[in-house]
Design a protein around this motif. Structure first.
Motif, PDB file in Angstrom:
ATOM      1  N   ARG A 243      30.054 -21.387  27.457  1.00  0.00           N
ATOM      2  CA  ARG A 243      30.712 -22.638  27.822  1.00  0.00           C
ATOM      3  C   ARG A 243      29.697 -23.678  28.327  1.00  0.00           C
ATOM      4  O   ARG A 243      29.774 -24.862  27.981  1.00  0.00           O
ATOM      5  N   LEU A 244      28.742 -23.229  29.143  1.00  0.00           N
ATOM      6  CA  LEU A 244      27.806 -24.165  29.741  1.00  0.00           C
ATOM      7  C   LEU A 244      26.760 -24.674  28.757  1.00  0.00           C
ATOM      8  O   LEU A 244      26.116 -25.699  29.016  1.00  0.00           O
ATOM      9  N   SER A 245      26.582 -23.974  27.640  1.00  0.00           N
ATOM     10  CA  SER A 245      25.605 -24.458  26.656  1.00  0.00           C
ATOM     11  C   SER A 245      25.984 -25.852  26.172  1.00  0.00           C
ATOM     12  O   SER A 245      25.115 -26.704  25.956  1.00  0.00           O
ATOM     13  N   GLY A 246      27.300 -26.107  26.029  1.00  0.00           N
ATOM     14  CA  GLY A 246      27.746 -27.438  25.629  1.00  0.00           C
ATOM     15  C   GLY A 246      27.530 -28.472  26.707  1.00  0.00           C
ATOM     16  O   GLY A 246      27.153 -29.624  26.423  1.00  0.00           O
ATOM     17  N   ILE A 247      27.742 -28.073  27.953  1.00  0.00           N
ATOM     18  CA  ILE A 247      27.533 -28.994  29.073  1.00  0.00           C
ATOM     19  C   ILE A 247      26.060 -29.373  29.187  1.00  0.00           C
ATOM     20  O   ILE A 247      25.705 -30.542  29.379  1.00  0.00           O
ATOM     21  N   PHE A 248      25.176 -28.383  29.050  1.00  0.00           N
ATOM     22  CA  PHE A 248      23.744 -28.670  29.138  1.00  0.00           C
ATOM     23  C   PHE A 248      23.273 -29.479  27.931  1.00  0.00           C
ATOM     24  O   PHE A 248      22.342 -30.283  28.041  1.00  0.00           O
ATOM     25  N   ALA A 249      23.914 -29.270  26.773  1.00  0.00           N
ATOM     26  CA  ALA A 249      23.571 -30.097  25.614  1.00  0.00           C
ATOM     27  C   ALA A 249      23.895 -31.561  25.892  1.00  0.00           C
ATOM     28  O   ALA A 249      23.129 -32.468  25.538  1.00  0.00           O
ATOM     29  N   LEU A 250      25.033 -31.785  26.581  1.00  0.00           N
ATOM     30  CA  LEU A 250      25.406 -33.143  26.967  1.00  0.00           C
ATOM     31  C   LEU A 250      24.377 -33.736  27.928  1.00  0.00           C
ATOM     32  O   LEU A 250      23.988 -34.901  27.820  1.00  0.00           O
ATOM     33  N   ALA A 251      23.911 -32.913  28.880  1.00  0.00           N
ATOM     34  CA  ALA A 251      22.930 -33.387  29.854  1.00  0.00           C
ATOM     35  C   ALA A 251      21.584 -33.686  29.192  1.00  0.00           C
ATOM     36  O   ALA A 251      20.916 -34.675  29.522  1.00  0.00           O
ATOM     37  N   LEU A 252      21.195 -32.830  28.244  1.00  0.00           N
ATOM     38  CA  LEU A 252      19.891 -33.009  27.611  1.00  0.00           C
ATOM     39  C   LEU A 252      19.899 -34.096  26.554  1.00  0.00           C
ATOM     40  O   LEU A 252      18.844 -34.645  26.215  1.00  0.00           O
ATOM     41  N   ALA A 253      21.086 -34.397  26.011  1.00  0.00           N
ATOM     42  CA  ALA A 253      21.161 -35.372  24.926  1.00  0.00           C
ATOM     43  C   ALA A 253      20.592 -36.731  25.335  1.00  0.00           C
ATOM     44  O   ALA A 253      20.055 -37.468  24.505  1.00  0.00           O
ATOM     45  N   GLN A 254      20.691 -37.062  26.635  1.00  0.00           N
ATOM     46  CA  GLN A 254      20.220 -38.369  27.087  1.00  0.00           C
ATOM     47  C   GLN A 254      18.707 -38.420  27.273  1.00  0.00           C
ATOM     48  O   GLN A 254      18.126 -39.488  27.373  1.00  0.00           O
ATOM     49  N   SER A 255      18.098 -37.222  27.338  1.00  0.00           N
ATOM     50  CA  SER A 255      16.648 -37.195  27.507  1.00  0.00           C
ATOM     51  C   SER A 255      15.929 -36.608  26.301  1.00  0.00           C
ATOM     52  O   SER A 255      14.741 -36.846  26.092  1.00  0.00           O
ATOM     53  N   PHE A 256      16.679 -35.832  25.490  1.00  0.00           N
ATOM     54  CA  PHE A 256      16.055 -35.199  24.324  1.00  0.00           C
ATOM     55  C   PHE A 256      16.194 -36.126  23.122  1.00  0.00           C
ATOM     56  O   PHE A 256      17.289 -36.429  22.674  1.00  0.00           O
ATOM     57  N   ARG A 257      15.088 -36.597  22.617  1.00  0.00           N
ATOM     58  CA  ARG A 257      15.096 -37.462  21.457  1.00  0.00           C
ATOM     59  C   ARG A 257      14.289 -36.787  20.339  1.00  0.00           C
ATOM     60  O   ARG A 257      13.062 -36.669  20.456  1.00  0.00           O
ATOM     61  N   PRO A 258      14.933 -36.320  19.281  1.00  0.00           N
ATOM     62  CA  PRO A 258      14.182 -35.672  18.195  1.00  0.00           C
ATOM     63  C   PRO A 258      13.150 -36.608  17.601  1.00  0.00           C
ATOM     64  O   PRO A 258      13.392 -37.806  17.441  1.00  0.00           O
ATOM     65  N   THR A 259      11.992 -36.064  17.276  1.00  0.00           N
ATOM     66  CA  THR A 259      10.955 -36.839  16.616  1.00  0.00           C
ATOM     67  C   THR A 259      11.362 -37.084  15.159  1.00  0.00           C
ATOM     68  O   THR A 259      12.240 -36.400  14.628  1.00  0.00           O
ATOM     69  N   PRO A 260      10.718 -38.061  14.490  1.00  0.00           N
ATOM     70  CA  PRO A 260      11.013 -38.272  13.064  1.00  0.00           C
ATOM     71  C   PRO A 260      10.836 -37.000  12.238  1.00  0.00           C
ATOM     72  O   PRO A 260      11.589 -36.754  11.301  1.00  0.00           O
ATOM     73  N   ALA A 261       9.829 -36.198  12.594  1.00  0.00           N
ATOM     74  CA  ALA A 261       9.602 -34.949  11.849  1.00  0.00           C
ATOM     75  C   ALA A 261      10.756 -33.980  12.058  1.00  0.00           C
ATOM     76  O   ALA A 261      11.190 -33.282  11.121  1.00  0.00           O
TER      77      ALA A 261
END
Length: 501
Positions: free
Chosen positions: A229-247
């Motif tokens: 359950r918390l994997s989705g919550i942490f994905a939400l938290a990381l989404a604002q700081s995790f920016r995939p590179t072009p590669a």
């Protein structure tokens, strides 16, 4: 949590006269997640771990000793709590070989000497399991709501969120990036005992981080629910700081196109955008779990250790990995990857299959399709890696539409052998298939069949007589192998010859 000791002491189970036949440390402290009754011998792929499996045992005990061992190993591979066999009405005790196999595999084996009320046992235990699961869901739901509210009101501050999880669940919680670098940790658990749950955090199709929960309790139910359950919550938290590179974006688009069977032109373009050379060959591998979240990060790290060019994509709990290989060494590189994968998943709740290699990367979808099909056919347990090249015969047979096509070939090639098996109650077809599958290795196939080499030679001599000569010198070895496989797998001409090899 409900232990095996509690189940054995229950009124409905104790009335069946249970006797623990195996000698495995910690058996009575094993947690029972569910009670399931079944006479199906291929039940292992349907189990998730922690089950107490109840069986009348008639089908199992009628099998040869080697197939009984395979059954026990398949259950042990799913990490079930125990196997209980009802032997009421049988004069003989459970075979020594079966008990030895259970001890070797680490599978607790229980003999029920009286008629066991399977329905009563299942209802009483499963009712308690459901109640415990409901309580665990309430706890995890409450933590998830509070964290989501915190993110909305105050932002995704990871140290605070980790602290909330550790405090609410009484666990140690840590977060690491996909490359293993720590992102944060809260709480602590003393000692090495207890339980652990791991979940991958996926952001934009990329494995961004790994969440690990540790608890002093040996019952991992709450941990597994929380990790999922918390994997989705942490994905939400990381989404604002995790920016995939072009590669990383190009890599994700390439894998999605390969998995979905995109046209060759699109895949060629994405192949180059992902930094791969047009002349490179490819092979696809698919990794799965038995249903729980697994640590794919360790698997990926092991596969990349040799410097191989690998692109991965995690979707719906399934990890697809594309390996770009040099065309002149592709076969050897593929074999080395399979060996590395087998080492990486050993002892883990992860299984995998490798598709055949393809000469051009834009055809990688073909390898992916075959890898998934081999997973379906092989139904591997945790810790197993299958090679599609070992399933070529079964895939050829599966591609033949209608048994009517194969029947005359089977009758023409195998007719006398099948008639001999039916008349004399022998297993020459099974022996032939095992021998051919082993690469005509007489010693190895004799060991697989658990017979003496002299007996194996006698059978092979009779097989050669019934086939009109030694298959190895007939010039038709491949044809005979296909016909024998078809007969063993139930083509009409072979139905009376016994089960699959």
């Amino acid at each position: 949590m409900i232990t095996l000791a509690e189940v054995l002491a229950s009124q409905s189970m104790s009335a069946a006269g249970p006797e623990l036949c195996s000698n495995i440390p910690g058996t009575l402290q094993r947690v029972v997640r569910w009670v399931h009754s079944s006479e199906v011998l291929e039940i292992a792929p349907l189990l998730r771990g922690g089950e107490l499996l109840l069986s009348g045992g008639e089908g199992l005990l009628a099998l040869p000793a080697d197939q009984q061992r395979d059954y026990v190993r398949s259950l042990a591979g799913r990490n079930i709590a125990a196997l209980a066999l009802q032997t009421a009405g049988r004069d003989a005790p459970l075979p020594d070989g079966l008990i030895a196999a259970a001890n070797e595999s680490g599978l607790p084996l229980i003999e029920l000497h009286a008629v066991a009320p399977f329905v009563d046992i299942a209802e009483s235990v499963n009712r308690r399991v459901v109640n415990e699961q409901a309580d665990a869901h309430l706890v995890v739901d409450d933590v998830s709501r509070r964290i989501a509210r915190h993110i909305t009101d105050r932002g995704p501050h990871l140290p605070t969120i980790l602290g909330m999880v550790a405090s609410a669940l009484g666990v140690e919680v840590s977060l690491a990036a996909a490359d293993g670098l720590p992102l944060g940790q809260a709480g602590s658990v003393e000692g090495g005992e207890g339980s652990t749950a791991v979940a991958g955090i996926v952001v934009g199709g990329q494995l961004a981080a790994q969440l690990t929960l540790r608890s002093p309790s040996e019952d991992s139910l709450v941990l597994e629910l929380a990790a999922d359950r918390l994997s989705g919550i942490f994905a939400l938290a990381l989404a604002q700081s995790f920016r995939p590179t072009p590669a990383q974006v190009a890599e994700a688009r390439l894998l999605e196109s390969v998995m979905e069977g995109g046209d060759g032109g699109s895949v060629r373009l994405l192949w180059q955008q992902a930094g791969l050379r047009p002349e490179q060959a490819a092979v696809m591998a698919v990794f799965r779990t038995s249903g729980r979240e697994a640590n794919f990060t360790a698997v990926e790290r092991a596969l990349r250790a040799g410097g191989v060019n690998a692109k991965s994509h995690l979707r719906d709990g399934e990890l697809a990995v594309l390996f770009a290989l040099a065309p002149n060494t592709a076969r050897a590189a593929r074999e080395a990857l399979i060996a590395a994968a087998r080492e990486a998943v050993r002892g883990a709740d992860v299984c995998a299959a490798f598709g055949p290699g393809v000469a051009a990367g834009f055809r990688a979808h073909e390898s992916y399709v075959e890898a998934r099909e081999v997973l379906r056919l092989g139904a591997p347990a945790g810790g197993q890696v299958l090679d599609a090249m070992e399933f070529l015969g079964r895939r050829i047979l599966g591609a033949v539409h209608g048994q009517a096509f194969m029947d005359p070939y089977v009758r023409s090639s195998m007719g006398e052998l099948l008639a001999w098996d039916r008349k004399h109650g022998t297993e020459l077809l099974k022996t032939l298939v095992c021998w051919l599958d082993s690469g005509c290795n007489t010693t190895g196939s004799a060991a697989t069949l658990n017979i003496e080499r002299q007996t194996m030679h006698k059978r092979l001599n009779k097989i050669a007589e019934l086939l009109g000569g030694d298959p190895r010198t007939s010039g038709r070895l491949f044809d005979i192998h296909i016909a024998a496989k078809a007969a063993a797998n139930g083509v009409p001409g072979g139905r009376a010859a016994g089960g699959p090899a």
